[in-house]
Scaffold this motif. Structure first.
Motif, PDB file in Angstrom:
ATOM      1  N   LEU A   1       0.830  -1.201   0.000  1.00 59.02           N
ATOM      2  CA  LEU A   1       0.000   0.000   0.000  1.00 59.02           C
ATOM      3  C   LEU A   1       0.867   1.254   0.000  1.00 59.02           C
ATOM      4  N   LYS A   2       1.942   1.223   0.775  1.00 60.29           N
ATOM      5  CA  LYS A   2       2.845   2.369   0.833  1.00 60.29           C
ATOM      6  C   LYS A   2       3.499   2.608  -0.528  1.00 60.29           C
ATOM      7  N   ILE A   3       3.945   1.532  -1.176  1.00 60.94           N
ATOM      8  CA  ILE A   3       4.578   1.651  -2.495  1.00 60.94           C
ATOM      9  C   ILE A   3       3.585   2.214  -3.511  1.00 60.94           C
ATOM     10  N   ALA A   4       2.346   1.704  -3.473  1.00 61.99           N
ATOM     11  CA  ALA A   4       1.319   2.180  -4.411  1.00 61.99           C
ATOM     12  C   ALA A   4       1.054   3.667  -4.215  1.00 61.99           C
TER      13      ALA A   4
ATOM     14  N   LYS B   1       5.820  14.223  -0.863  1.00 64.89           N
ATOM     15  CA  LYS B   1       6.501  13.144  -0.179  1.00 64.89           C
ATOM     16  C   LYS B   1       5.515  12.358   0.670  1.00 64.89           C
ATOM     17  N   TYR B   2       5.718  11.046   0.698  1.00 67.03           N
ATOM     18  CA  TYR B   2       4.814  10.173   1.437  1.00 67.03           C
ATOM     19  C   TYR B   2       4.743  10.579   2.908  1.00 67.03           C
ATOM     20  N   GLU B   3       5.910  10.891   3.505  1.00 70.91           N
ATOM     21  CA  GLU B   3       5.964  11.204   4.936  1.00 70.91           C
ATOM     22  C   GLU B   3       5.146  12.434   5.304  1.00 70.91           C
ATOM     23  N   LYS B   4       4.923  13.334   4.345  1.00 67.58           N
ATOM     24  CA  LYS B   4       4.142  14.534   4.626  1.00 67.58           C
ATOM     25  C   LYS B   4       2.640  14.308   4.451  1.00 67.58           C
ATOM     26  N   CYS B   5       2.285  13.170   3.865  1.00 62.65           N
ATOM     27  CA  CYS B   5       0.869  12.884   3.590  1.00 62.65           C
ATOM     28  C   CYS B   5       0.295  11.784   4.476  1.00 62.65           C
ATOM     29  N   PHE B   6       1.165  10.878   4.955  1.00 60.75           N
ATOM     30  CA  PHE B   6       0.689   9.745   5.758  1.00 60.75           C
ATOM     31  C   PHE B   6       1.636   9.515   6.929  1.00 60.75           C
ATOM     32  N   ASP B   7       1.072   9.063   8.048  1.00 59.36           N
ATOM     33  CA  ASP B   7       1.914   8.751   9.197  1.00 59.36           C
ATOM     34  C   ASP B   7       2.454   7.328   9.069  1.00 59.36           C
ATOM     35  N   GLU B   8       3.137   6.842  10.114  1.00 58.03           N
ATOM     36  CA  GLU B   8       3.755   5.522  10.064  1.00 58.03           C
ATOM     37  C   GLU B   8       2.724   4.400   9.947  1.00 58.03           C
ATOM     38  N   ALA B   9       1.521   4.644  10.431  1.00 56.24           N
ATOM     39  CA  ALA B   9       0.461   3.632  10.360  1.00 56.24           C
ATOM     40  C   ALA B   9      -0.302   3.690   9.044  1.00 56.24           C
TER      41      ALA B   9
END
Length: 322
Positions: A108-111, A122-130
């Motif tokens: 899911l993270k890769i997608a 950037k992924y980190e700015k849009c989603f948390d670790e969970a």
């Protein structure tokens, strides 16, 4: 010699179908299409019989194509390799579902990263670790610059797309067997009694329809028999046969290529899991967290509280983006 004939037919079936259809079409040059003069009931009865015949022929060809595909050596070998892999990982089967959940989260993270990358987010700015969305609000200060505002709207659109992206979630049932029922992890498949019950219902309904037709209508010898009507019926049956052969070939190709590839992918994933448990004899910390985490927590941490006043207003961020 027999195998050579079969191979020749398989490799040239498309040409045979084209030649057959062309000959049938040329044969219709001696015919003229006109109204039959039948009553409404006769037309309905004839249409139902033709429909039944067409569906029946197509269905039989479909099943035959699947059977032919299942007998192919490549398919047999692929299914055997999958079965052997299932047996190999069976001592560690209790670790498969936690491992699948971790793989699902990674996939899911890769997608999401692939979706976000064209916009520069950037992924980190849009989603948390969970994997929970952090939200994205367009920079209103850029609204006067058409190019920059267009980029902001693209970011919002791609964020929403990444937030709602769906992937195929792996689990032990999908990887170790064919079938199952979505939402019911304990579904084992139909029993013999269930299969017989459903088959009996279908058989009874179809036979009632046929019985009504043949009970209401009778037949008599055609007084003005001619070969024109016979040729017309042969033409209809020929079309059914051609479509059936196409269906047979489609089913055969599906089993030999697409379905076989599906089994190969499942085998490869199970092989990856086998390598993982070999390298990690004891469950990893991530697996333990997945295993012991209560279902209620998983539901709560992914739930998003929506203000009552926004329930019927749609996406306010999308409205602002416009």
């Amino acid at each position: 010699m027999e195998n050579k004939v079969k191979m020749f037919f398989k490799q040239n079936i498309g040409y045979f179908i084209i030649a057959f259809v062309s000959l049938v079409y040329i044969a219709t040059g001696i015919l003229t299409v006109e109204e039959t003069g039948k009553t409404i009931l006769q037309i309905i009865a004839d249409s139902v019989i033709i429909l039944f015949l067409g569906v029946f022929i197509n269905r039989v060809f479909d099943l035959q194509g699947i059977l032919n595909g299942n007998r192919e050596k490549e398919v047999v070998d692929t299914e055997k390799a999958h079965s052997d892999m299932v047996i190999k990982i069976s001592p560690h089967i209790e670790r498969l579902d936690p491992w699948c959940k971790i793989k699902n989260e990674q996939a899911l993270k890769i997608a999401r990263i692939k979706i976000l990358s064209p916009s520069g987010l950037k992924y980190e700015k849009c989603f948390d670790e969970a994997g929970v969305g952090l939200g994205y609000t367009p920079d209103i200060s850029k609204k006067d610059d058409k190019i920059e505002w267009k980029k902001e709207k693209l970011k919002l659109r791609l964020y929403n797309k990444a937030l709602n992206v769906k992937i195929t979630n792996l689990n032990s049932n999908i990887l170790t067997s064919e079938g199952g029922r979505e939402g019911d992890p304990n579904y084992l498949g139909r029993s013999k009694a269930q299969y017989e019950t459903k088959s009996s219902i279908i058989d009874i309904v179809s036979r009632i329809g046929i019985a009504i037709i043949f009970g209401y209508f009778g037949v008599d010898l055609i007084k003005d028999f001619n070969f024109i009507n016979l040729i017309w019926q042969l033409f209809q049956v020929s079309l059914f046969l051609v479509m059936g052969i196409v269906k047979l070939y489609q089913s055969f190709i599906f089993i030999k290529d697409e379905f076989r590839a599906r089994i190969q992918k499942k085998t490869n994933i199970l092989r990856e899991f086998s390598n993982f448990v070999t390298a990690n004899p004891s469950p990893t910390e991530a697996e333990i967290l997945v295993t012991i985490k209560p279902t209620e927590e998983i539901v709560e941490e992914n739930a998003e509280e929506i203000p009552e006043e926004n329930l019927n207003k749609g996406d306010l961020k999308n409205d602002n983006a416009e």
